[in-house]
Design a protein around this motif. Structure first.
Motif, PDB file in Angstrom:
ATOM      1  N   GLU A  26       0.828  -1.211   0.000  1.00 26.07           N
ATOM      2  CA  GLU A  26       0.000   0.000   0.000  1.00 26.07           C
ATOM      3  C   GLU A  26       0.863   1.261   0.000  1.00 26.07           C
ATOM      4  OE1 GLU A  26      -3.399   0.506  -0.203  1.00 26.07           O
ATOM      5  OE2 GLU A  26      -3.398  -1.618  -0.750  1.00 26.07           O
ATOM      6  N   GLU A  78      -1.712   8.761   3.369  1.00 24.47           N
ATOM      7  CA  GLU A  78      -2.834   8.105   4.037  1.00 24.47           C
ATOM      8  C   GLU A  78      -2.676   6.598   4.009  1.00 24.47           C
ATOM      9  OE1 GLU A  78      -7.604   7.628   3.430  1.00 24.47           O
ATOM     10  OE2 GLU A  78      -6.664   9.487   2.824  1.00 24.47           O
ATOM     11  N   ARG A 113      -4.793   3.504   5.541  1.00 27.36           N
ATOM     12  CA  ARG A 113      -6.017   3.133   6.254  1.00 27.36           C
ATOM     13  C   ARG A 113      -5.853   1.743   6.851  1.00 27.36           C
ATOM     14  NH1 ARG A 113      -8.678   3.659   1.417  1.00 27.36           N
ATOM     15  NH2 ARG A 113     -10.103   2.044   2.085  1.00 27.36           N
ATOM     16  N   ASN A 170      -7.884  -0.113   8.647  1.00 26.50           N
ATOM     17  CA  ASN A 170      -8.986  -1.066   8.455  1.00 26.50           C
ATOM     18  C   ASN A 170      -8.892  -1.742   7.092  1.00 26.50           C
ATOM     19  OD1 ASN A 170      -9.677   1.332   7.156  1.00 26.50           O
ATOM     20  ND2 ASN A 170     -11.844   1.186   7.662  1.00 26.50           N
ATOM     21  N   ALA A 171      -8.478  -1.003   6.065  1.00 27.52           N
ATOM     22  CA  ALA A 171      -8.317  -1.595   4.730  1.00 27.52           C
ATOM     23  C   ALA A 171      -7.150  -2.585   4.719  1.00 27.52           C
ATOM     24  CB  ALA A 171      -8.108  -0.500   3.690  1.00 27.52           C
ATOM     25  N   GLN A 178      -9.505  -6.201  12.811  1.00 27.15           N
ATOM     26  CA  GLN A 178      -8.816  -5.017  13.315  1.00 27.15           C
ATOM     27  C   GLN A 178      -8.154  -5.287  14.661  1.00 27.15           C
ATOM     28  OE1 GLN A 178     -11.216  -1.496  13.245  1.00 27.15           O
ATOM     29  NE2 GLN A 178     -11.452  -1.554  11.026  1.00 27.15           N
ATOM     30  N   ARG A 217      -0.641   3.305  14.188  1.00 25.07           N
ATOM     31  CA  ARG A 217      -0.299   3.419  12.769  1.00 25.07           C
ATOM     32  C   ARG A 217       1.217   3.561  12.622  1.00 25.07           C
ATOM     33  NH1 ARG A 217      -0.270   8.337   9.724  1.00 25.07           N
ATOM     34  NH2 ARG A 217      -0.672   7.957   7.533  1.00 25.07           N
TER      35      ARG A 217
END
Length: 185
Positions: free
Chosen positions: A23, A31, A33, A35-36, A45, A55
């Motif tokens: 990612e 950014e 994410r 959860n993704a 999660q 994060r």
């Protein structure tokens, strides 16, 4: 009693890190994410947060793994290739590393960034020194360059924009490699 992680927990952690790495490398934004990432890694999660409570903790792990992979590659390349060819292949991997580094640095706060830099500059410098020393011993690399010179030169990679990545990431590394070569080799 020392408790070791279960095999499935280690696999979950590895998948989370790999998905986050992909990612980060693919994104032009800071950014990330969570959860993704959890969904793509096939974990809940809660599992993600057990491994990486923040994060920043996930970003740090992605970056540390990239550095470790890059550093570990140098001696392996020297086992199967001539020093200059090994350095050229290592530079190809540097381009991948720099894309991830750029994404991580865009997403990490300054205090965490300082910790990452401390982790990477020493080991990456050591890997570069290993490659340069082997090239010098083989008479292929100039005597007047050191790891610090190479780190400065490859630093441009983390500043490339996505729209110029394909055009500008690898060609300058080959130019750097040509500049490192001893004349006549």
């Amino acid at each position: 009693m020392v408790r070791t992680a279960r095999k499935d927990a280690l696999e979950n952690r590895a998948r989370i890190v790999e998905v986050a790495r992909r990612e980060i490398a693919a994104s032009s934004t800071a950014e990330l994410r969570l959860n993704a990432i959890a969904k793509e890694a096939g974990v809940g999660q809660g599992t993600l947060y057990r491994h990486f409570p923040t994060r920043e903790a996930l970003l740090v792990e992605v970056y540390r793994q990239e550095v470790d992979d890059l550093v570990d590659l140098a001696p392996r390349l020297l086992e199967t290739a001539e020093p200059v060819d090994a350095l050229a292949r290592w530079f190809d991997r540097v381009a991948q590393y720099a894309r991830v580094k750029r994404g991580v640095l865009a997403a990490v706060e300054a205090s965490v960034w300082r910790d990452l830099t401390t982790h990477s500059l020493g080991p990456i410098g050591d890997a570069i020194t290993l490659l340069l020393d082997a090239g010098r011993a083989a008479g292929q690399i100039r005597d007047d360059v050191d790891a610090g010179d190479v780190i400065v030169l490859i630093g441009y990679l983390s500043r490339l924009d996505d729209d110029e990545w394909d055009q500008r990431a690898h060609r300058p590394l080959h130019i750097i490699l040509d500049g490192l070569r001893r004349r006549g080799s």
